[in-house]
Each structure stands twice: as structure tokens, then as C-alpha cells.
Design a protein around this motif. Structure first.
Motif, PDB file in Angstrom:
ATOM      1  N   GLU A   4     -21.151 -25.477  39.269  1.00 34.99           N
ATOM      2  CA  GLU A   4     -19.722 -25.625  39.534  1.00 34.99           C
ATOM      3  C   GLU A   4     -19.061 -24.251  39.640  1.00 34.99           C
ATOM      4  O   GLU A   4     -19.232 -23.390  38.773  1.00 34.99           O
ATOM      5  CB  GLU A   4     -19.072 -26.447  38.431  1.00 34.99           C
ATOM      6  N   ARG A   5     -18.292 -24.036  40.728  1.00 33.64           N
ATOM      7  CA  ARG A   5     -17.696 -22.743  41.012  1.00 33.64           C
ATOM      8  C   ARG A   5     -16.617 -22.375  39.996  1.00 33.64           C
ATOM      9  O   ARG A   5     -16.000 -23.232  39.372  1.00 33.64           O
ATOM     10  CB  ARG A   5     -17.086 -22.744  42.423  1.00 33.64           C
ATOM     11  N   ASP A   6     -16.379 -21.058  39.891  1.00 36.89           N
ATOM     12  CA  ASP A   6     -15.435 -20.531  38.898  1.00 36.89           C
ATOM     13  C   ASP A   6     -14.006 -20.576  39.440  1.00 36.89           C
ATOM     14  O   ASP A   6     -13.350 -19.560  39.645  1.00 36.89           O
ATOM     15  CB  ASP A   6     -15.821 -19.112  38.484  1.00 36.89           C
ATOM     16  N   LEU A  37     -25.245 -22.670  31.962  1.00 33.84           N
ATOM     17  CA  LEU A  37     -26.404 -22.392  32.807  1.00 33.84           C
ATOM     18  C   LEU A  37     -27.712 -22.824  32.165  1.00 33.84           C
ATOM     19  O   LEU A  37     -28.617 -23.319  32.858  1.00 33.84           O
ATOM     20  CB  LEU A  37     -26.452 -20.898  33.142  1.00 33.84           C
ATOM     21  N   ALA A  38     -27.834 -22.641  30.851  1.00 29.99           N
ATOM     22  CA  ALA A  38     -29.068 -23.044  30.175  1.00 29.99           C
ATOM     23  C   ALA A  38     -29.281 -24.550  30.287  1.00 29.99           C
ATOM     24  O   ALA A  38     -30.394 -25.022  30.581  1.00 29.99           O
ATOM     25  CB  ALA A  38     -29.031 -22.615  28.710  1.00 29.99           C
ATOM     26  N   ARG A  39     -28.221 -25.314  30.091  1.00 28.47           N
ATOM     27  CA  ARG A  39     -28.319 -26.765  30.213  1.00 28.47           C
ATOM     28  C   ARG A  39     -28.519 -27.165  31.674  1.00 28.47           C
ATOM     29  O   ARG A  39     -29.272 -28.109  31.970  1.00 28.47           O
ATOM     30  CB  ARG A  39     -27.048 -27.419  29.650  1.00 28.47           C
ATOM     31  N   ALA A  40     -27.879 -26.454  32.585  1.00 35.88           N
ATOM     32  CA  ALA A  40     -28.047 -26.752  34.011  1.00 35.88           C
ATOM     33  C   ALA A  40     -29.510 -26.635  34.411  1.00 35.88           C
ATOM     34  O   ALA A  40     -30.045 -27.492  35.131  1.00 35.88           O
ATOM     35  CB  ALA A  40     -27.186 -25.806  34.848  1.00 35.88           C
ATOM     36  N   HIS A  41     -30.175 -25.579  33.935  1.00 35.02           N
ATOM     37  CA  HIS A  41     -31.591 -25.438  34.281  1.00 35.02           C
ATOM     38  C   HIS A  41     -32.424 -26.550  33.652  1.00 35.02           C
ATOM     39  O   HIS A  41     -33.356 -27.070  34.291  1.00 35.02           O
ATOM     40  CB  HIS A  41     -32.135 -24.076  33.846  1.00 35.02           C
ATOM     41  N   HIS A  97     -23.759 -20.180  26.155  1.00 34.87           N
ATOM     42  CA  HIS A  97     -22.424 -20.596  26.576  1.00 34.87           C
ATOM     43  C   HIS A  97     -22.079 -20.136  27.993  1.00 34.87           C
ATOM     44  O   HIS A  97     -21.049 -20.564  28.529  1.00 34.87           O
ATOM     45  CB  HIS A  97     -21.375 -20.063  25.605  1.00 34.87           C
ATOM     46  N   ALA A  98     -22.888 -19.305  28.603  1.00 40.63           N
ATOM     47  CA  ALA A  98     -22.589 -18.774  29.940  1.00 40.63           C
ATOM     48  C   ALA A  98     -22.574 -19.901  30.968  1.00 40.63           C
ATOM     49  O   ALA A  98     -23.466 -20.753  30.988  1.00 40.63           O
ATOM     50  CB  ALA A  98     -23.617 -17.725  30.326  1.00 40.63           C
ATOM     51  N   VAL A  99     -21.561 -19.896  31.837  1.00 42.87           N
ATOM     52  CA  VAL A  99     -21.454 -20.919  32.880  1.00 42.87           C
ATOM     53  C   VAL A  99     -21.416 -20.314  34.280  1.00 42.87           C
ATOM     54  O   VAL A  99     -21.471 -21.052  35.265  1.00 42.87           O
ATOM     55  CB  VAL A  99     -20.211 -21.819  32.676  1.00 42.87           C
ATOM     56  N   TRP A 100     -21.327 -18.990  34.386  1.00 42.63           N
ATOM     57  CA  TRP A 100     -21.228 -18.361  35.696  1.00 42.63           C
ATOM     58  C   TRP A 100     -21.816 -16.955  35.623  1.00 42.63           C
ATOM     59  O   TRP A 100     -22.015 -16.401  34.539  1.00 42.63           O
ATOM     60  CB  TRP A 100     -19.771 -18.325  36.165  1.00 42.63           C
ATOM     61  N   LEU A 101     -22.071 -16.385  36.780  1.00 44.89           N
ATOM     62  CA  LEU A 101     -22.732 -15.088  36.849  1.00 44.89           C
ATOM     63  C   LEU A 101     -21.984 -14.017  36.069  1.00 44.89           C
ATOM     64  O   LEU A 101     -22.606 -13.179  35.396  1.00 44.89           O
ATOM     65  CB  LEU A 101     -22.868 -14.675  38.323  1.00 44.89           C
TER      66      LEU A 101
END
Length: 449
Positions: free
Chosen positions: A327-329, A340-344, A411-415
């Protein structure tokens, strides 16, 4: 709703219909007011097909398709929702309500990756609005008449195109200028028509944008980014110009170019209606290819079983699973984002459930400023827990396919939430002033078996 042969049958619902639709959902007056407050900030549009064929109203507000198209009261900060709801409750002038909504929009990063400023080329001395040239071989073009959709997704990163803010729009109807730009850049082999949704345009207007491209020998593929198959399959079956539109697709294929439908399907339910199956078959029968993609969206499809089911069904229908996006920022990212960890984990677990024929899909991928960054996984490297990433596509082609590392952050969600590991900077970041080539190089640990 029944799609009647020979009639368009399309009925749009906008913000002025929202209160009546929310009554159908059983919301009380205060709940409806708060949803309407969100809809003053973010765009709302749906249609009778989505409302009658896709949403399970007995499961609202938890139904995934409902959440996909209807604003939620908690999508924006509580203070903003309460303030705008109070204005609506007292019948404040429209200008006062819109001023409050504008203030909130400007805090929502309406154009991530600077898409109004970055990648916009010049023709002569003048910038060419409505075109983006981020990658050497691919140009994105935003047709002026295609900057809306049959229905809006609540997560849409292009929401800023739809809210009536003239400074946030990006579009062009100058096809001649596009052709001149392409001729001046022979390295471009692919044009992506995007929006909004180009398939909102009727056959005559769509043809004005596509047919000139068929005369350019350098163009190998024409792509159309669209949600129309999911939200209005009648576009290819029962609309008055459905047959003529399909003949246009055949014309593209007969010219020797690939016509690729970049179709957005966000949930398996969008694949269930008979009308959708008919539309897919008719598009494929023209020789076009349908590639499927969608973002990973919390509360809608953040479940590996949902993705596995979706990919298997798409493959069975003749479509090609292509991308899972992050999902875009922008907009209500905090509401929909998945770490991101959960997304992978979701991608990996879904990928493991499908056959090799479905494993054409890539992800989870971030469409960030430097390019499409794929999260390959989490690993222990040189005693550190890190994200392993690579570029699927990049502004700098030399970066494509080269792995790089970021410190693990659950907790990271974006680059831009990530920090480089084993280096002072990421490979796409500029070297510090005065650094020589050796100092600027990315340092990777020595890996052993």
C-alpha cells in the motif's frame, strides 16, 4: 442487478447518495455523519453492479468489498473527522466544509513519490503534464477523459486525481505531443495508459489515444491499467460499444503489438460473478493478455488464503498473476498498511499454496521513487537480522536485480521507514559530497555456505 443486453445499465453512486446507502447498512445518524465527513476529504464513487452484485450487505461493515469502496469513519484522525462532522451537523456553508477538507488532504501526501514533479519530461522547453517517464523503456500516459473510474477503491493511491483539487490533477489530451515525444525517444517500447481508468472512455475516445500508437514501429506493447473488469464487466459485454471496443483490441493485436490489460482484482469475490467470466473470455478472445495485480490491504485481503484463492482462480480463467503491491504512502495509509515483514509472510505463505503456473506473481513490491522494490525476505546475515530486497524495476537500470539489505524493523511499512544495513546508504541514494567512487560503493558482507 441484471445486465440487459444492448443497454448500458450503468448507474453511478456518489457522495450525494452516500447517506441513503448507509441507511441500507443499518448505520445510525451519528455513524452516517462521520462517514460522510470522511467522504468530504477522500473521494467516493461506486455503482449499482458493485452495490448489488459484490457487496454482502448482511456482513457490513466487515464485508471486504464494502470496505473496499465505502469510506470508514476511522480512516482519518479522530480530531479531523469530528471537526468536519460538526460542520456538517450544523449545516455550515459548503465553502467552509471544503476548506476544512482541503486542509486535511494536504496532510495526506496526495502525490507520493512526487508524481506531479518527478518523471515529467519536457517537449522542447515545456514540461509535458499527463506523461511520466520513470523507466527508460516505459512511458505512462494519463488520458484526460480517463481520469475517473467506474468505482473508487478506498485505498487508491491516485485518490488525489478525483477530489476536485485542480492543482492535484495530472492529465493530457495531446496525443500528437505524445507521439512526438515517443519518436524523439526511440528507447521507449511500451506505453501504459493509466488514470483513473482509461476504460471509462468510450470506443471513439479510447481509439483516439490508442490508434496513433499502432503507427510507431518502436512500440512493442500497449498496456491499460484498469479496474473495469472487476467493477463494471458490462463494459465488455453489454455496453452499446462493447463489440466495437473489442474490435479495437483486435486491431492492436493484429498490428503485431501486445495489448496487456493490467487488471486490478483485490479480492476473490470480484472473480465470482458470471458477468465477469464472460467479460474476461471476450477480452482474451481478442488476443489481449490480462495480467492481474492489487495492493495488500489490511482488513480486506491481508490473508494468504485469500491471495492463493485469487491467484488460482485468475490462472484458471486464463489471466496471469503479476504483482502484489505494498500500500502506497499516501491517503489513509495508516489505516490500510501492512508491515513489510508481515507482507512478506503473507506473500510467501500464499505463494507456497499455488502451483508453478501461478508463480508468475511478484511481490510484495513497493512502487517507490527510485523504482519497484521487492521484499525478498528476512534473513540473518553477518550476525544481523535484515530485510533482503531487490529492484524489479529502477530509474537506474544498473540497480535492477541487485540485492541490498536493510535493518529489520517489524513496524516498517514503506521504503523510507528502513535503514541501510552494511552500508552508510542505500544503493539508490546519492553519495555524500566529496566521496570518491570507492567510498560511495555499497559494501556487502561476505556470505558463506
Amino acid at each position: 442487478m441484471i445486465l440487459k443486453e444492448g443497454t448500458r445499465g450503468y448507474r453511478a453512486y456518489t457522495a450525494k447518495h452516500l447517506d441513503d446507502l448507509l441507511v441500507r447498512a443499518g448505520f445510525d445518524t451519528d455513524e452516517r455523519l462521520r462517514v460522510r465527513a470522511v467522504a468530504t476529504v477522500l473521494p467516493f464513487r461506486t455503482n449499482a453492479y458493485v452495490v448489488d452484485e459484490l457487496i454482502d450487505w448482511s456482513s457490513v461493515p466487515d464485508d471486504p468489498i464494502y470496505r473496499l469502496v465505502f469510506p470508514q469513519a476511522d480512516m482519518l484522525p479522530e480530531t479531523d473527522v469530528s471537526r468536519i462532522a460538526a460542520l456538517l451537523r450544523k449545516g455550515a456553508p459548503a465553502a467552509e466544509v471544503q476548506a476544512a477538507a482541503h486542509e486535511v488532504r494536504m496532510r495526506l501526501n496526495p502525490h507520493p513519490a512526487g508524481q506531479l514533479e518527478l518523471n515529467v519530461p519536457r517537449v522542447g522547453q515545456e514540461p509535458f503534464p499527463g506523461i511520466q517517464h520513470k523507466y527508460p523503456e516505459t512511458v505512462l500516459f494519463f488520458p484526460k477523459q480517463g481520469q475517473t473510474c467506474h468505482a473508487y477503491c478506498t485505498y487508491c493511491f491516485r485518490w488525489a486525481q478525483f477530489v476536485g483539487e485542480p492543482d492535484l490533477k495530472m492529465a493530457s489530451d495531446d496525443v500528437g505531443r505524445l507521439v512526438r515525444y515517443l519518436k524523439a525517444n526511440p528507447q521507449v517500447t511500451s506505453v501504459l495508459l493509466t488514470g483513473g481508468d482509461p476504460m471509462i472512455m468510450g470506443r471513439p475516445v479510447l481509439g483516439r489515444y490508442i490508434e496513433p500508437l499502432l503507427e510507431l514501429e518502436q512500440i512493442e506493447s500497449i498496456r491499460v491499467g484498469t479496474k473495469s473488469l472487476a467493477y463494471w464487466p458490462g463494459r465488455f459485454v453489454t455496453d452499446p460499444d462493447a463489440d466495437d471496443t473489442l474490435k479495437l483490441f483486435e486491431k492492436v493485436v493484429e498490428s503485431g503489438k501486445t495489448l496487456a490489460f493490467m487488471a486490478h482484482f483485490s479480492h476473490p469475490r470480484e472473480l465470482e460473478p458470471e458477468a465477469l467470466g464472460t467479460a474476461v473470455r471476450r477480452v482474451l478472445d481478442t488476443g489481449a493478455v490480462i495480467r492481474t495485480q492489487a495492493p495488500l490491504i489490511r482488513s480486506i485481503n491481508d490473508d494468504p488464503a485469500v491471495w492463493a484463492r485469487m491467484w488460482r482462480r485468475q490462472h484458471a480463467m486464463g489471466m496471469v498473476p503479476y504483482y502484489m503491491f505494498v500500500e502506497r504512502d499516501t491517503g489513509p495509509q495508516d489505516y490500510f498498511a501492512v508491515p513489510l515483514a508481515r507482507a512478506h509472510e503473507i506473500f510467501r505463505d500464499a505463494y507456497a499454496q499455488v502451483s508453478g503456473l501461478c508463480r508468475t506473481v511478484r511481490g510484495p513490491s513497493m512502487s517507490a521513487t527510485p523504482g519497484k522494490v521487492c521484499v525478498d525476505g528476512v534473513a540473518e546475515v553477518a550476525g544481523q537480522r535484515v530485510f533482503v530486497l531487490h529492484f524489479i524495476q529502477a530509474r537506474d537500470p544498473d540497480l535492477v536485480g541487485r540485492p541490498f539489505f536493510a535493518h529489520y524493523d517489524p513496524h516498517a511499512v514503506w521504503l523510507n521507514d528502513l535503514r541501510p544495513a552494511f552500508a552508510d546508504r542505500f544503493p539508490f541514494e546519492a553519495a555524500p559530497a566529496g566521496a570518491d567512487a570507492s567510498e560511495a560503493a555499497l559494501t556487502l558482507p561476505r556470505l558463506t555456505a
